[in-house]
Design a protein around this motif. Sequence first.
Motif, PDB file in Angstrom:
ATOM      1  N   GLU A 160      16.584  70.920   5.675  1.00  0.00           N
ATOM      2  CA  GLU A 160      15.719  71.097   4.510  1.00  0.00           C
ATOM      3  C   GLU A 160      16.141  70.175   3.374  1.00  0.00           C
ATOM      4  O   GLU A 160      15.295  69.593   2.678  1.00  0.00           O
ATOM      5  N   ASN A 161      17.435  70.021   3.194  1.00  0.00           N
ATOM      6  CA  ASN A 161      17.914  69.145   2.124  1.00  0.00           C
ATOM      7  C   ASN A 161      17.713  67.677   2.456  1.00  0.00           C
ATOM      8  O   ASN A 161      17.418  66.870   1.562  1.00  0.00           O
ATOM      9  N   ARG A 216      14.155  67.099   1.620  1.00  0.00           N
ATOM     10  CA  ARG A 216      13.978  66.997   0.170  1.00  0.00           C
ATOM     11  C   ARG A 216      14.443  65.635  -0.345  1.00  0.00           C
ATOM     12  O   ARG A 216      13.815  65.036  -1.232  1.00  0.00           O
ATOM     13  N   GLU A 261      11.279  64.044  -1.799  1.00  0.00           N
ATOM     14  CA  GLU A 261      11.272  64.310  -3.228  1.00  0.00           C
ATOM     15  C   GLU A 261      12.096  63.270  -3.993  1.00  0.00           C
ATOM     16  O   GLU A 261      11.596  62.666  -4.946  1.00  0.00           O
ATOM     17  N   TRP A 320       6.401  69.544   4.680  1.00  0.00           N
ATOM     18  CA  TRP A 320       5.711  68.563   3.839  1.00  0.00           C
ATOM     19  C   TRP A 320       4.550  68.000   4.653  1.00  0.00           C
ATOM     20  O   TRP A 320       4.662  66.959   5.306  1.00  0.00           O
TER      21      TRP A 320
END
Length: 272
Positions: A104-105, A108, A112, A136
């Motif tokens: 998940e990181n 991101r 992101e 996403w």
Amino acid sequence: MTFTRKLDQAWADSNSLLMVGLDPDPQRFPAELTDRPDAILQFCSAIVDATAPYVCGFKPQIAYFASRRAEDQLEALCAYIREHHPTLPIVLDAKRGDIGSTAENYAREAFERFDADAVTVSPYMGFDSIEPYLAWRDRGVIILCRTSNPGGSDLQFLTTDNGDPLYLRVAELVGTKWNTNGQCGLVVGATFPKELAAVRQRVGDSVPLLVPGIGAQGGDIPATVQAGGNAAGTGMMINSSRAILYASGGDDWREAAGRAAKATRDAINAVR
């Protein structure tokens, strides 16, 4: 706009299947960038501008930035591409592969922090290492399948329980189970055109293939296009890095990169 739609539009607008890999090596930079603290950003953004008319996207390789503590320059480069060439997808070449909150990181980070349109990932740890990226839904997830390096055969050719080599099992999983949102692609090297053709046959026309291995790695362009193209004459992001980035070490390095990109695009289009 989703990654796949943006890629479809880039193929059409640019009339190109060429993707330029951004692998900055300061030891090969032109003399004018010597001792500049932002040399990586200046080099890559100039390459982007010189080659943008001839490509369907850009593929920055994160290790070339991170190893030189230049992640901030990678952020700035991605922002530069989005501002000045917003129709061209950014594929962050990270080849991440982990599970749960770690994945998940990583997602991101890619989507992101760098705001990439797609990211490359490894399937070795299975679907739960891929699933976090799929949250996403407007972004692409490009999964290693049959890689262009010789050592890829050490594992990718192992026979699975149904008789397929492992790389075709990965292609099958992506084509039938993992690609639930239509956002997945596969990495398949140009150095293995028979395997490239087998992957295309297995996944059909709709799954895009990121194809490294032409240029400095010696992949054959006609064989690659014949093996990996889809019925629309698209379906591939054919990557070239060093042969374009370092086409000249002289004062004409920008123009030389543009010429090399145009020549590569034209060579691909000649056999589409």
